[in-house]
Design a protein around this motif. Structure first.
Motif, PDB file in Angstrom:
ATOM      1  N   UNK A 208       0.826  -1.207   0.000  1.00 22.91           N
ATOM      2  CA  UNK A 208       0.000   0.000   0.000  1.00 22.91           C
ATOM      3  C   UNK A 208       0.860   1.256   0.000  1.00 22.91           C
ATOM      4  N   UNK A 209       1.891   1.279   0.833  1.00 25.05           N
ATOM      5  CA  UNK A 209       2.784   2.442   0.876  1.00 25.05           C
ATOM      6  C   UNK A 209       3.503   2.628  -0.461  1.00 25.05           C
ATOM      7  N   UNK A 210       3.929   1.544  -1.086  1.00 25.10           N
ATOM      8  CA  UNK A 210       4.618   1.622  -2.380  1.00 25.10           C
ATOM      9  C   UNK A 210       3.692   2.169  -3.463  1.00 25.10           C
ATOM     10  N   UNK A 211       2.466   1.662  -3.515  1.00 24.44           N
ATOM     11  CA  UNK A 211       1.490   2.129  -4.517  1.00 24.44           C
ATOM     12  C   UNK A 211       1.130   3.587  -4.262  1.00 24.44           C
ATOM     13  N   UNK A 212       0.972   3.956  -3.004  1.00 26.54           N
ATOM     14  CA  UNK A 212       0.654   5.338  -2.665  1.00 26.54           C
ATOM     15  C   UNK A 212       1.802   6.267  -3.069  1.00 26.54           C
ATOM     16  N   UNK A 213       3.031   5.856  -2.856  1.00 26.06           N
ATOM     17  CA  UNK A 213       4.194   6.658  -3.236  1.00 26.06           C
ATOM     18  C   UNK A 213       4.255   6.834  -4.756  1.00 26.06           C
ATOM     19  N   UNK A 214       4.036   5.742  -5.498  1.00 24.71           N
ATOM     20  CA  UNK A 214       4.048   5.825  -6.959  1.00 24.71           C
ATOM     21  C   UNK A 214       2.925   6.735  -7.467  1.00 24.71           C
ATOM     22  N   UNK A 215       1.765   6.669  -6.820  1.00 25.68           N
ATOM     23  CA  UNK A 215       0.644   7.520  -7.222  1.00 25.68           C
ATOM     24  C   UNK A 215       0.969   8.992  -6.998  1.00 25.68           C
ATOM     25  N   UNK A 216       1.599   9.322  -5.889  1.00 22.04           N
ATOM     26  CA  UNK A 216       1.952  10.714  -5.619  1.00 22.04           C
ATOM     27  C   UNK A 216       2.970  11.226  -6.638  1.00 22.04           C
ATOM     28  N   UNK A 217       3.953  10.408  -6.972  1.00 26.95           N
ATOM     29  CA  UNK A 217       4.961  10.812  -7.964  1.00 26.95           C
ATOM     30  C   UNK A 217       4.306  10.990  -9.334  1.00 26.95           C
ATOM     31  N   UNK A 218       3.452  10.065  -9.716  1.00 24.24           N
ATOM     32  CA  UNK A 218       2.782  10.133 -11.016  1.00 24.24           C
ATOM     33  C   UNK A 218       1.861  11.346 -11.088  1.00 24.24           C
ATOM     34  N   UNK A 219       1.203  11.685  -9.987  1.00 20.56           N
ATOM     35  CA  UNK A 219       0.287  12.824  -9.981  1.00 20.56           C
ATOM     36  C   UNK A 219       1.021  14.138 -10.207  1.00 20.56           C
ATOM     37  N   UNK A 220       2.270  14.238  -9.746  1.00 23.48           N
ATOM     38  CA  UNK A 220       3.051  15.461  -9.937  1.00 23.48           C
ATOM     39  C   UNK A 220       3.508  15.592 -11.386  1.00 23.48           C
ATOM     40  N   UNK A 221       4.011  14.514 -11.985  1.00 21.90           N
ATOM     41  CA  UNK A 221       4.478  14.534 -13.376  1.00 21.90           C
ATOM     42  C   UNK A 221       3.879  13.343 -14.118  1.00 21.90           C
ATOM     43  N   UNK A 222       2.636  13.458 -14.572  1.00 25.64           N
ATOM     44  CA  UNK A 222       1.994  12.330 -15.248  1.00 25.64           C
ATOM     45  C   UNK A 222       2.617  12.061 -16.621  1.00 25.64           C
ATOM     46  N   UNK A 223       2.504  10.828 -17.069  1.00 25.32           N
ATOM     47  CA  UNK A 223       2.974  10.419 -18.389  1.00 25.32           C
ATOM     48  C   UNK A 223       1.729  10.221 -19.243  1.00 25.32           C
ATOM     49  N   UNK A 224       1.612  11.008 -20.299  1.00 28.61           N
ATOM     50  CA  UNK A 224       0.425  10.953 -21.148  1.00 28.61           C
ATOM     51  C   UNK A 224       0.634  10.109 -22.397  1.00 28.61           C
ATOM     52  N   UNK A 225       1.738   9.401 -22.490  1.00 31.13           N
ATOM     53  CA  UNK A 225       1.981   8.530 -23.627  1.00 31.13           C
ATOM     54  C   UNK A 225       2.730   9.200 -24.760  1.00 31.13           C
ATOM     55  N   UNK A 226       3.188  10.427 -24.569  1.00 26.53           N
ATOM     56  CA  UNK A 226       3.914  11.146 -25.607  1.00 26.53           C
ATOM     57  C   UNK A 226       5.269  11.535 -25.049  1.00 26.53           C
ATOM     58  N   UNK A 227       6.316  11.076 -25.720  1.00 27.30           N
ATOM     59  CA  UNK A 227       7.661  11.482 -25.331  1.00 27.30           C
ATOM     60  C   UNK A 227       8.087  12.634 -26.224  1.00 27.30           C
ATOM     61  N   UNK A 228       8.668  13.644 -25.632  1.00 28.57           N
ATOM     62  CA  UNK A 228       9.137  14.770 -26.423  1.00 28.57           C
ATOM     63  C   UNK A 228      10.414  15.300 -25.812  1.00 28.57           C
ATOM     64  N   UNK A 229      11.161  16.008 -26.644  1.00 29.36           N
ATOM     65  CA  UNK A 229      12.356  16.670 -26.155  1.00 29.36           C
ATOM     66  C   UNK A 229      12.358  18.080 -26.712  1.00 29.36           C
ATOM     67  N   UNK A 230      12.782  19.002 -25.889  1.00 23.66           N
ATOM     68  CA  UNK A 230      12.814  20.387 -26.337  1.00 23.66           C
ATOM     69  C   UNK A 230      14.140  20.667 -27.024  1.00 23.66           C
ATOM     70  N   UNK A 231      14.057  21.489 -28.052  1.00 25.00           N
ATOM     71  CA  UNK A 231      15.258  21.867 -28.785  1.00 25.00           C
ATOM     72  C   UNK A 231      15.632  23.292 -28.390  1.00 25.00           C
ATOM     73  N   UNK A 232      16.602  23.819 -29.105  1.00 26.23           N
ATOM     74  CA  UNK A 232      16.993  25.190 -28.836  1.00 26.23           C
ATOM     75  C   UNK A 232      15.841  26.126 -29.139  1.00 26.23           C
ATOM     76  N   UNK A 233      15.809  27.223 -28.443  1.00 30.38           N
ATOM     77  CA  UNK A 233      14.761  28.202 -28.654  1.00 30.38           C
ATOM     78  C   UNK A 233      14.940  28.812 -30.049  1.00 30.38           C
ATOM     79  N   UNK A 234      13.856  28.875 -30.849  1.00 34.52           N
ATOM     80  CA  UNK A 234      13.992  29.442 -32.186  1.00 34.52           C
ATOM     81  C   UNK A 234      14.326  30.925 -32.115  1.00 34.52           C
ATOM     82  N   UNK A 235      14.980  31.451 -33.152  1.00 36.06           N
ATOM     83  CA  UNK A 235      15.323  32.872 -33.132  1.00 36.06           C
ATOM     84  C   UNK A 235      14.066  33.732 -33.193  1.00 36.06           C
ATOM     85  N   UNK A 236      14.139  34.942 -32.676  1.00 36.94           N
ATOM     86  CA  UNK A 236      12.963  35.828 -32.699  1.00 36.94           C
ATOM     87  C   UNK A 236      12.520  36.129 -34.132  1.00 36.94           C
ATOM     88  N   UNK A 237      11.270  36.455 -34.296  1.00 38.07           N
ATOM     89  CA  UNK A 237      10.701  36.725 -35.607  1.00 38.07           C
ATOM     90  C   UNK A 237      11.389  37.909 -36.287  1.00 38.07           C
TER      91      UNK A 237
END
Length: 115
Positions: A19-48
């Motif tokens: 129960x403690x393990x499942x509760x801990x995993x639930x708290x971690x997941x609630x803070x940063x949920x995984x929605x099934x999409x992996x992405x990575x940020x690139x460099x910020x594009x230059x201003x217009x």
């Protein structure tokens, strides 16, 4: 959510630890949920402002041999299209599709040059 997950615990003595393990995993997941999409940020594009280019006038001369005849051809074809009888359909090799048979003296290229 309304999702209920049930399972059996063997041996029952480990119920509190699991129960403690499942509760801990639930708290971690609630803070940063995984929605099934992996992405990575690139460099910020230059201003217009850095990407904008000044407009320049092209040095182009439009030359056409049928400029004078084009509006007249279109008007004649349009006036002829209001007749009640249907025109025969034929395959236009130039366009690659079926079109109404053009009146004598008209070409698809000539009609499109109006546009």
């Amino acid at each position: 959510g309304g999702y209920i997950l049930g399972f059996r615990m063997d041996p029952p003595e480990q119920l509190q630890a699991i129960f403690k393990e499942v509760q801990s995993l639930h708290q971690i997941y609630s803070v940063t949920p995984i929605f099934g999409v992996d992405f990575s940020t690139e460099e910020k594009p230059p201003p217009l402002q850095e990407l904008q280019v000044e407009r320049s006038q092209d040095d182009v001369e439009i030359v056409g041999d049928d400029e004078e005849d084009a509006p007249e051809a279109f008007a004649a074809y349009y006036a002829d299209s209001h007749q009640q009888e249907a025109r025969e359909v034929e395959l236009s090799q130039e366009l690659g599709l079926a079109i109404e048979k053009l009146p004598e003296g008209f070409t698809a290229k000539g009609l499109w040059s109006v546009v």
